[in-house]
Design a protein around this motif. Structure first.
Motif, PDB file in Angstrom:
ATOM      1  N   LEU A 100       0.830  -1.207   0.000  1.00  0.00           N
ATOM      2  CA  LEU A 100       0.000   0.000   0.000  1.00  0.00           C
ATOM      3  C   LEU A 100       0.862   1.252   0.000  1.00  0.00           C
ATOM      4  CD1 LEU A 100      -2.701   1.465   0.233  1.00  0.00           C
ATOM      5  CD2 LEU A 100      -2.605   1.090   2.721  1.00  0.00           C
ATOM      6  N   GLU A 101       1.885   1.283   0.829  1.00  0.00           N
ATOM      7  CA  GLU A 101       2.762   2.457   0.914  1.00  0.00           C
ATOM      8  C   GLU A 101       3.538   2.660  -0.378  1.00  0.00           C
ATOM      9  OE1 GLU A 101       3.521   2.349   5.766  1.00  0.00           O
ATOM     10  OE2 GLU A 101       4.803   1.192   4.397  1.00  0.00           O
ATOM     11  N   ALA A 104       1.208   4.170  -2.891  1.00  0.00           N
ATOM     12  CA  ALA A 104       0.980   5.581  -2.599  1.00  0.00           C
ATOM     13  C   ALA A 104       2.155   6.441  -3.063  1.00  0.00           C
ATOM     14  CB  ALA A 104       0.736   5.766  -1.100  1.00  0.00           C
ATOM     15  N   ASP A 107       1.899   6.770  -6.747  1.00  0.00           N
ATOM     16  CA  ASP A 107       0.734   7.586  -7.077  1.00  0.00           C
ATOM     17  C   ASP A 107       1.048   9.080  -6.942  1.00  0.00           C
ATOM     18  OD1 ASP A 107      -1.899   8.045  -7.815  1.00  0.00           O
ATOM     19  OD2 ASP A 107      -2.695   7.772  -5.798  1.00  0.00           O
ATOM     20  N   ASN A 108       2.000   9.415  -6.054  1.00  0.00           N
ATOM     21  CA  ASN A 108       2.354  10.810  -5.793  1.00  0.00           C
ATOM     22  C   ASN A 108       3.592  11.275  -6.558  1.00  0.00           C
ATOM     23  OD1 ASN A 108       0.392  11.849  -3.755  1.00  0.00           O
ATOM     24  ND2 ASN A 108       1.121  10.076  -2.607  1.00  0.00           N
ATOM     25  N   THR A 119      -0.226   8.130   2.805  1.00  0.00           N
ATOM     26  CA  THR A 119      -1.185   7.242   2.138  1.00  0.00           C
ATOM     27  C   THR A 119      -2.592   7.829   2.211  1.00  0.00           C
ATOM     28  OG1 THR A 119       0.124   5.301   2.742  1.00  0.00           O
ATOM     29  CG2 THR A 119      -2.149   4.923   2.078  1.00  0.00           C
ATOM     30  N   ASN A 120      -3.174   8.020   1.068  1.00  0.00           N
ATOM     31  CA  ASN A 120      -4.544   8.514   0.984  1.00  0.00           C
ATOM     32  C   ASN A 120      -5.484   7.304   0.967  1.00  0.00           C
ATOM     33  OD1 ASN A 120      -7.023   9.624   0.388  1.00  0.00           O
ATOM     34  ND2 ASN A 120      -6.314  10.824  -1.361  1.00  0.00           N
ATOM     35  N   ARG A 121      -6.175   7.087   2.077  1.00  0.00           N
ATOM     36  CA  ARG A 121      -7.026   5.906   2.211  1.00  0.00           C
ATOM     37  C   ARG A 121      -8.173   5.900   1.196  1.00  0.00           C
ATOM     38  NH1 ARG A 121      -5.085   1.601   5.306  1.00  0.00           N
ATOM     39  NH2 ARG A 121      -3.320   2.504   6.400  1.00  0.00           N
ATOM     40  N   ARG A 123      -7.834   6.271  -1.807  1.00  0.00           N
ATOM     41  CA  ARG A 123      -7.317   5.723  -3.066  1.00  0.00           C
ATOM     42  C   ARG A 123      -7.124   4.214  -3.006  1.00  0.00           C
ATOM     43  NH1 ARG A 123      -7.127   8.235  -7.751  1.00  0.00           N
ATOM     44  NH2 ARG A 123      -4.935   7.833  -8.247  1.00  0.00           N
ATOM     45  N   ILE A 124      -7.448   3.602  -1.886  1.00  0.00           N
ATOM     46  CA  ILE A 124      -7.173   2.169  -1.714  1.00  0.00           C
ATOM     47  C   ILE A 124      -7.887   1.326  -2.762  1.00  0.00           C
ATOM     48  CG2 ILE A 124      -7.559   0.189  -0.196  1.00  0.00           C
ATOM     49  CD1 ILE A 124      -6.805   1.915   2.156  1.00  0.00           C
ATOM     50  N   TYR A 127      -5.948   1.449  -5.870  1.00  0.00           N
ATOM     51  CA  TYR A 127      -4.735   0.630  -5.809  1.00  0.00           C
ATOM     52  C   TYR A 127      -5.070  -0.855  -5.984  1.00  0.00           C
ATOM     53  CZ  TYR A 127      -2.735   4.897  -3.761  1.00  0.00           C
ATOM     54  OH  TYR A 127      -2.333   6.183  -3.528  1.00  0.00           O
ATOM     55  N   GLU A 143      -1.099  -4.851   3.080  1.00  0.00           N
ATOM     56  CA  GLU A 143      -0.326  -4.565   4.286  1.00  0.00           C
ATOM     57  C   GLU A 143       0.951  -5.400   4.383  1.00  0.00           C
ATOM     58  OE1 GLU A 143      -1.034  -2.014   6.036  1.00  0.00           O
ATOM     59  OE2 GLU A 143      -2.933  -1.648   4.973  1.00  0.00           O
TER      60      GLU A 143
END
Length: 257
Positions: A100-101, A104, A107-108, A119-121, A123-124, A127, A143
């Motif tokens: 996830l990290e 993120a 993504d940035n 982490t923008n939740r 956007r999960i 992802y 995770e």
């Protein structure tokens, strides 16, 4: 369109070990081309990629993307337009961070980092959708730390992460060389799928002649800083592995090997 115009590159200039890698080398790659690049060690394959990405400077010539001169553009600024996947799966991901990290971070890419959560939740789901595209079940392991994944899984993630943000060029630097044959086939199938669906202009350096022949619509063979074979379209489709091997043997004999 990518243009390398009259490129010159020397290593150890002004010393007894001076070596001219590129001397007045020019190459044009059209939008939408998938170029496979082969050649012996020291032929200039990876150095050409480094020049395009800005990892090493030029001694002469210019580089243009879409008509814009980027010769003096720093490497970090070029990365906003260029995605790159390396030979070592560890180079395209952060092993101590979770899937996830890592997603993120990708993504940035190119965006300002403010004093906000990394982490923008929200956007999960996006992802998960992107990871599902890989077909490796990673969307259910957000995770999990990337360092415990297999080399193939990490390389698949590196491929995905390098293309998450809008880019114009995808650079593949022997990205299947460290993988076993079966995994390498899977990564190449994923690569072809990503390139086709995202309409990416792609340059792939590889020592796998089968991949060079089977994938892409243009093939270059480098030797001593020059393209000694350049076939595209129907001509490229007719190339056989045996003909490339014959050229390698011819070069080997000329070089006294």
């Amino acid at each position: 369109m990518l243009e390398l115009n009259h490129i010159g590159k020397y290593y150890n200039a002004g010393t007894v070990n001076e070596m001219c890698l590129f001397d007045d080398f020019s190459l044009t790659i059209q939008d939408g081309e998938f170029v496979s690049v082969v050649g012996s060690n020291g032929s200039g394959k990876t150095s050409m990629l480094n020049i395009i990405c800005g990892s090493i400077p030029l001694d002469a010539g210019s580089i243009k993307i879409g008509g814009k001169d980027i010769t003096r553009m720093p490497e970090y600024q070029r990365q906003r337009r260029i995605g790159r996947v390396y030979q070592n799966p560890a180079m395209g991901t952060c092993p101590s961070m979770t899937i996830l990290e890592n997603m993120a971070l990708a993504d940035n890419k190119g965006k300002p980092f403010n004093l906000l959560p990394g982490t923008n939740r929200q956007r999960i789901d996006f992802y998960r959708e992107q990871l599902h595209f890989l077909g490796l079940g990673l969307e259910d392991k957000l995770e999990v730390k990337v360092g415990v994944l297999s080399g193939g899984q990490r390389q698949a993630m590196a491929l995905l992460m390098s293309t998450m943000t809008p880019i114009e060029f995808l650079i593949l630097d022997e990205h299947t060389a460290a993988l076993d044959p079966k995994t390498a086939d899977i990564i190449m199938e994923l690569t072809d799928k990503v390139v086709r669906e995202k309409h990416l202009t792609t340059i792939m350096v590889t020592h796998n002649l089968r991949f060079a022949v089977e994938y892409g619509n243009r093939l270059l063979m480098m030797h001593q800083g020059n393209a000694i074979i350049d076939k595209c379209g129907a001509e490229k489709a007719e190339i056989k592995i045996e003909s490339i091997l014959d050229k390698f043997n011819e070069i080997s004999i000329e070089c006294g090997n």
